[in-house]
Design an enzyme around this catalytic site. Structure first.
Site, PDB file in Angstrom:
ATOM      1  N   GLU A   1      15.165  -5.670 -27.002  1.00  0.00           N
ATOM      2  CA  GLU A   1      13.501  -5.613 -27.593  1.00  0.00           C
ATOM      3  C   GLU A   1      13.465  -6.397 -28.683  1.00  0.00           C
ATOM      4  O   GLU A   1      12.783  -6.547 -29.085  1.00  0.00           O
ATOM      5  CB  GLU A   1      13.208  -3.860 -27.996  1.00  0.00           C
ATOM      6  CG  GLU A   1      13.096  -3.040 -26.684  1.00  0.00           C
ATOM      7  CD  GLU A   1      11.684  -3.178 -26.414  1.00  0.00           C
ATOM      8  OE1 GLU A   1      10.471  -3.730 -26.817  1.00  0.00           O
ATOM      9  OE2 GLU A   1      11.839  -3.179 -24.872  1.00  0.00           O
TER      10      GLU A   1
ATOM     11  N   CYS B   1      19.791   0.029 -15.839  1.00  0.00           N
ATOM     12  CA  CYS B   1      18.723   0.061 -16.345  1.00  0.00           C
ATOM     13  C   CYS B   1      18.262  -1.540 -16.323  1.00  0.00           C
ATOM     14  O   CYS B   1      19.065  -2.223 -17.148  1.00  0.00           O
ATOM     15  CB  CYS B   1      19.036   0.069 -18.019  1.00  0.00           C
ATOM     16  SG  CYS B   1      17.649   0.113 -19.396  1.00  0.00           S
ATOM     17  N   THR B   2      16.870  -1.755 -16.474  1.00  0.00           N
ATOM     18  CA  THR B   2      16.591  -3.010 -16.417  1.00  0.00           C
ATOM     19  C   THR B   2      16.527  -4.356 -17.660  1.00  0.00           C
ATOM     20  O   THR B   2      16.800  -5.134 -17.552  1.00  0.00           O
ATOM     21  CB  THR B   2      14.794  -2.465 -15.917  1.00  0.00           C
ATOM     22  OG1 THR B   2      14.190  -2.843 -16.914  1.00  0.00           O
ATOM     23  CG2 THR B   2      14.938  -2.308 -14.272  1.00  0.00           C
ATOM     24  N   HIS B   3      16.697  -3.106 -18.841  1.00  0.00           N
ATOM     25  CA  HIS B   3      17.672  -4.250 -19.910  1.00  0.00           C
ATOM     26  C   HIS B   3      18.391  -4.535 -20.060  1.00  0.00           C
ATOM     27  O   HIS B   3      18.571  -5.479 -20.354  1.00  0.00           O
ATOM     28  CB  HIS B   3      17.233  -3.514 -21.451  1.00  0.00           C
ATOM     29  CG  HIS B   3      16.127  -2.850 -21.796  1.00  0.00           C
ATOM     30  ND1 HIS B   3      14.943  -2.558 -21.337  1.00  0.00           N
ATOM     31  CD2 HIS B   3      15.420  -3.537 -22.509  1.00  0.00           C
ATOM     32  CE1 HIS B   3      14.065  -1.928 -21.626  1.00  0.00           C
ATOM     33  NE2 HIS B   3      14.156  -3.094 -22.986  1.00  0.00           N
TER      34      HIS B   3
ATOM     35  N   ASP C   1       7.005  -1.544 -18.021  1.00  0.00           N
ATOM     36  CA  ASP C   1       8.686  -0.876 -18.369  1.00  0.00           C
ATOM     37  C   ASP C   1       8.235  -0.084 -19.548  1.00  0.00           C
ATOM     38  O   ASP C   1       7.335  -0.560 -19.875  1.00  0.00           O
ATOM     39  CB  ASP C   1       9.267  -2.298 -17.919  1.00  0.00           C
ATOM     40  CG  ASP C   1      11.295  -1.887 -18.686  1.00  0.00           C
ATOM     41  OD1 ASP C   1      11.522  -0.315 -18.601  1.00  0.00           O
ATOM     42  OD2 ASP C   1      11.828  -2.517 -19.548  1.00  0.00           O
ATOM     43  N   SER C   2       9.152   0.479 -19.966  1.00  0.00           N
ATOM     44  CA  SER C   2       9.723   0.767 -21.609  1.00  0.00           C
ATOM     45  C   SER C   2       9.382   0.036 -22.631  1.00  0.00           C
ATOM     46  O   SER C   2       8.263   0.070 -23.342  1.00  0.00           O
ATOM     47  CB  SER C   2      10.457   1.412 -21.841  1.00  0.00           C
ATOM     48  OG  SER C   2      11.282   1.169 -21.464  1.00  0.00           O
TER      49      SER C   2
ATOM     50  N   CYS D   1      11.469   0.253 -13.991  1.00  0.00           N
ATOM     51  CA  CYS D   1      11.629   1.199 -15.182  1.00  0.00           C
ATOM     52  C   CYS D   1      12.908   1.956 -14.541  1.00  0.00           C
ATOM     53  O   CYS D   1      12.092   2.749 -13.796  1.00  0.00           O
ATOM     54  CB  CYS D   1      11.065   1.074 -15.964  1.00  0.00           C
ATOM     55  SG  CYS D   1      11.859   2.450 -17.672  1.00  0.00           S
TER      56      CYS D   1
HETATM   57  N1  DGL Z   1      14.061  -0.364 -19.281  1.00  0.00           N
HETATM   58  C1  DGL Z   1      14.067   1.378 -19.040  1.00  0.00           C
HETATM   59  C2  DGL Z   1      15.067   1.369 -16.999  1.00  0.00           C
HETATM   60  O1  DGL Z   1      15.258   0.865 -16.832  1.00  0.00           O
HETATM   61  C3  DGL Z   1      14.815   1.981 -19.490  1.00  0.00           C
HETATM   62  C4  DGL Z   1      14.662   1.640 -21.663  1.00  0.00           C
HETATM   63  C5  DGL Z   1      14.417   2.537 -22.109  1.00  0.00           C
HETATM   64  O2  DGL Z   1      15.030   3.370 -22.470  1.00  0.00           O
HETATM   65  O3  DGL Z   1      13.509   3.002 -22.823  1.00  0.00           O
HETATM   66  O4  DGL Z   1      15.655   2.531 -17.659  1.00  0.00           O
END
Ligand code: DGL
Length: 262
Positions: A151, A183-185, A10-11, A73
């Site tokens: 984060e 978004c996975t966050h 992921d990012s 991600c």
């Molecule tokens: N976790 C990422 C997603 O699922 C994106 C977060 C980022 O912007 O880096 O889209």
């Protein structure tokens, strides 16, 4: 080959929400995880920058012996999953906002999507809406600043609440009864979000579905791990100490974290 790990990236640390589901459903699999936190957020980067990072990380994970890749991600999937599939010959699982289940679940006929700017502006997302939204009205909402707090391991408190209130207010005002965590966050702030929203609002995400799909693909390719000797390894391109600090919060336990050499 069956004992080889599944590579997940992921990012940043958001993909750990997907890793939880993979671990739950596939307890025998070894997992190697890359948080590209040195380059987070992907949501504000160009598709070409995201493709370059995704290629570098996929190459690294293949070097670690990965038998399959999960792009945990939504933003990287939109920008880079086709590119990765054209470069590498192994099962590559991506993820996208849960438009189909949300369109089936809504009673008001109005669905909100919380996601990054990159995901919402992508051609893949437009195609997803064309395919699955049907007669449901879909309202999108980018969430700048949220990923940065997650984060840091900040999952609750006044700053998170203020952001979430601001992002969801227009969606509620428009009559959304179903919100997609695209978004996975974002599943890491699910509880706070649920608490802030009226009880009839449903939250949907795709972590569990992605883990099930990974399982299907491993079975199909005859790659499922047999033994119970599953291990987990973590790398970050960001601050190793910070990832150490947030792992117990986001992953539930401490683990060794190594510096990502790409
Ligand atoms: N976790 C990422 C997603 O699922 C994106 C977060 C980022 O912007 O880096 O889209």
């Amino acid at each position: 080959m069956n004992a080889a790990p599944v590579g997940v990236f992921d990012s940043g640390v958001g993909g750990l929400s997907v890793l939880h589901e993979i671990r739950r459903q596939l307890p025998n699999e070894s997992l190697v995880y890359v948080a590209d936190s040195g380059y987070v957020p992907y949501g504000e980067k160009s598709p070409e920058q995201i493709r370059q990072r995704s290629r570098a990380i996929a190459g690294f994970l293949l070097g670690q012996g990965a038998k399959a890749l999960v792009v945990a991600c939504n933003t990287a999937t939109a920008a880079a999953v086709n590119d990765l599939r054209s470069l590498y010959d192994l099962p590559i699982i991506g993820m996208e906002p849960a438009v189909k289940p949300a369109a089936q679940a809504t009673r008001s006929g109005i669905v909100g999507v919380l996601a990054t700017t990159g995901t919402l502006q992508s051609a893949k997302f437009a195609a997803l809406l064309d395919r699955f939204a049907g007669s449901v009205k879909v309202i999108t909402q980018p969430c700048p600043g949220l990923v940065e707090l997650i984060e840091q391991g900040e999952l609750q408190g006044p700053r998170i609440e203020a952001l979430l209130r601001g992002f969801t207010a227009p969606l509620l005002a428009a009559g959304c009864d179903t919100l997609i965590l695209g978004c996975t966050h974002y599943p890491f702030v699910r509880q706070v979000l649920q608490h802030l929203l009226p009880p009839e609002v449903n939250l949907v995400d795709t972590g569990a579905a992605v883990a099930r799909y990974l399982q299907d693909r491993l079975v199909e390719a005859n790659l499922l791990a047999a033994g119970p000797a599953a291990v987990e390894r973590f790398w970050t391109s960001g601050d190793v100490k910070l990832m150490h600090k947030v792992l117990p919060v986001l992953w539930g336990r401490d683990a060794n974290v190594e510096w990502l050499p790409v």
